[in-house]
Design a protein around this motif. Structure first.
Motif, PDB file in Angstrom:
ATOM      1  N   ARG A   3       0.828  -1.224   0.000  1.00 42.80           N
ATOM      2  CA  ARG A   3       0.000   0.000   0.000  1.00 42.80           C
ATOM      3  C   ARG A   3       0.852   1.261   0.000  1.00 42.80           C
ATOM      4  N   ARG A   4       1.953   1.239   0.741  1.00 41.92           N
ATOM      5  CA  ARG A   4       2.851   2.379   0.780  1.00 41.92           C
ATOM      6  C   ARG A   4       3.458   2.609  -0.601  1.00 41.92           C
ATOM      7  N   LEU A   5       3.844   1.533  -1.274  1.00 36.39           N
ATOM      8  CA  LEU A   5       4.437   1.651  -2.602  1.00 36.39           C
ATOM      9  C   LEU A   5       3.443   2.241  -3.605  1.00 36.39           C
ATOM     10  N   VAL A   6       2.199   1.789  -3.548  1.00 41.10           N
ATOM     11  CA  VAL A   6       1.184   2.260  -4.485  1.00 41.10           C
ATOM     12  C   VAL A   6       0.879   3.738  -4.265  1.00 41.10           C
ATOM     13  N   LYS A   7       0.894   4.200  -3.009  1.00 36.56           N
ATOM     14  CA  LYS A   7       0.588   5.599  -2.712  1.00 36.56           C
ATOM     15  C   LYS A   7       1.697   6.545  -3.174  1.00 36.56           C
ATOM     16  N   ASP A   8       2.913   6.043  -3.346  1.00 33.38           N
ATOM     17  CA  ASP A   8       4.027   6.882  -3.781  1.00 33.38           C
ATOM     18  C   ASP A   8       3.967   7.020  -5.300  1.00 33.38           C
ATOM     19  N   SER A   9       3.346   8.103  -5.788  1.00 33.51           N
ATOM     20  CA  SER A   9       3.119   8.270  -7.221  1.00 33.51           C
ATOM     21  C   SER A   9       4.388   8.600  -7.995  1.00 33.51           C
ATOM     22  N   SER A  10       5.492   8.856  -7.316  1.00 34.42           N
ATOM     23  CA  SER A  10       6.732   9.170  -8.025  1.00 34.42           C
ATOM     24  C   SER A  10       7.441   7.900  -8.506  1.00 34.42           C
ATOM     25  N   LEU A  11       6.971   6.735  -8.088  1.00 37.07           N
ATOM     26  CA  LEU A  11       7.599   5.479  -8.488  1.00 37.07           C
ATOM     27  C   LEU A  11       7.213   5.099  -9.911  1.00 37.07           C
ATOM     28  N   THR A  12       8.166   4.543 -10.635  1.00 36.32           N
ATOM     29  CA  THR A  12       7.847   3.964 -11.938  1.00 36.32           C
ATOM     30  C   THR A  12       7.247   2.576 -11.690  1.00 36.32           C
ATOM     31  N   TYR A  13       6.660   2.013 -12.731  1.00 36.66           N
ATOM     32  CA  TYR A  13       6.077   0.679 -12.600  1.00 36.66           C
ATOM     33  C   TYR A  13       7.158  -0.342 -12.234  1.00 36.66           C
ATOM     34  N   ALA A  14       8.332  -0.221 -12.860  1.00 40.06           N
ATOM     35  CA  ALA A  14       9.428  -1.152 -12.564  1.00 40.06           C
ATOM     36  C   ALA A  14       9.873  -1.028 -11.115  1.00 40.06           C
ATOM     37  N   GLU A  15       9.959   0.211 -10.612  1.00 40.37           N
ATOM     38  CA  GLU A  15      10.350   0.417  -9.217  1.00 40.37           C
ATOM     39  C   GLU A  15       9.300  -0.167  -8.275  1.00 40.37           C
ATOM     40  N   LEU A  16       8.036  -0.003  -8.640  1.00 36.77           N
ATOM     41  CA  LEU A  16       6.961  -0.580  -7.833  1.00 36.77           C
ATOM     42  C   LEU A  16       7.119  -2.097  -7.749  1.00 36.77           C
ATOM     43  N   LEU A  17       7.348  -2.736  -8.890  1.00 30.77           N
ATOM     44  CA  LEU A  17       7.510  -4.197  -8.893  1.00 30.77           C
ATOM     45  C   LEU A  17       8.718  -4.626  -8.073  1.00 30.77           C
ATOM     46  N   ARG A  18       9.823  -3.904  -8.207  1.00 30.57           N
ATOM     47  CA  ARG A  18      11.025  -4.258  -7.439  1.00 30.57           C
ATOM     48  C   ARG A  18      10.794  -4.113  -5.936  1.00 30.57           C
ATOM     49  N   GLY A  19       9.854  -3.257  -5.522  1.00 26.94           N
ATOM     50  CA  GLY A  19       9.567  -3.066  -4.106  1.00 26.94           C
ATOM     51  C   GLY A  19       8.663  -4.131  -3.521  1.00 26.94           C
ATOM     52  N   LEU A  20       8.105  -4.973  -4.378  1.00 29.12           N
ATOM     53  CA  LEU A  20       7.210  -6.037  -3.906  1.00 29.12           C
ATOM     54  C   LEU A  20       7.972  -7.338  -3.729  1.00 29.12           C
ATOM     55  N   SER A  21       7.379  -8.222  -2.968  1.00 28.04           N
ATOM     56  CA  SER A  21       7.960  -9.566  -2.856  1.00 28.04           C
ATOM     57  C   SER A  21       7.792 -10.247  -4.216  1.00 28.04           C
ATOM     58  N   PRO A  22       8.594 -11.268  -4.509  1.00 37.69           N
ATOM     59  CA  PRO A  22       8.432 -11.960  -5.792  1.00 37.69           C
ATOM     60  C   PRO A  22       7.002 -12.473  -6.013  1.00 37.69           C
ATOM     61  N   THR A  23       6.381 -13.000  -4.978  1.00 40.63           N
ATOM     62  CA  THR A  23       5.014 -13.509  -5.112  1.00 40.63           C
ATOM     63  C   THR A  23       4.044 -12.386  -5.450  1.00 40.63           C
ATOM     64  N   ASP A  24       4.136 -11.259  -4.714  1.00 38.68           N
ATOM     65  CA  ASP A  24       3.240 -10.133  -4.991  1.00 38.68           C
ATOM     66  C   ASP A  24       3.505  -9.554  -6.380  1.00 38.68           C
ATOM     67  N   GLY A  25       4.759  -9.480  -6.777  1.00 42.39           N
ATOM     68  CA  GLY A  25       5.103  -8.976  -8.109  1.00 42.39           C
ATOM     69  C   GLY A  25       4.505  -9.827  -9.212  1.00 42.39           C
TER      70      GLY A  25
END
Length: 139
Positions: A3-25
């Motif tokens: 949820r914290r990652l999604v709220k940070d609108s400055s993240l690129t999609y790739a950065e968002l994925l890298r911030g998730l666990s492999p399963t969530d990604g």
């Protein structure tokens, strides 16, 4: 936390994925792919009965003129070479071609020439208008 990652609108999609666990990604990518597949399937059904040509974007990089010649020929436009010449001005693999987000004057002029040509051809009325109607395009 996702949820914290999604709220940070400055993240690129790739950065968002890298911030998730492999399963969530994997789940995020699966959800995204499923939406794309559903959209593609809906499009396939809405254009059923229309002749379709699947343009190879990779070929536009290695044989821009040839691929556009095939596309334009498939569309049934009479003056194929004029259209290919207009399109070739946008070939980013050709020498001396530059691009930016703001369209250069010659690109705007080319777009208008092509638009005028297509609007005045029987192809537009016979193919594009029924397709736009079938896909519920209003503009």
């Amino acid at each position: 936390d996702a949820r914290r990652l999604v709220k940070d609108s400055s993240l690129t999609y790739a950065e968002l994925l890298r911030g998730l666990s492999p399963t969530d990604g994997i789940l995020v990518e699966a959800h995204r792919a499923l939406r794309l597949i559903r959209d593609m399937n809906a499009t396939k059904h809405s254009i059923q009965g229309y002749p379709v040509y699947a343009a190879d974007l990779g070929k536009t990089m290695s044989d821009f003129r040839g691929e556009f010649r095939r596309i334009i020929t498939h569309l049934g436009i009479d003056d194929v070479e004029t259209c290919v010449d207009l399109a070739a001005r946008h070939d980013l693999t050709a020498p001396n071609v530059t691009t930016s987000h703001a369209m250069a004057k010659h690109l705007v002029e080319d777009r208008e020439k092509l638009r005028t040509f297509l609007l005045n051809s029987a192809w537009y009325e016979a193919v594009v208008e029924p397709l736009r109607y079938a896909l519920n395009y209003t503009k």
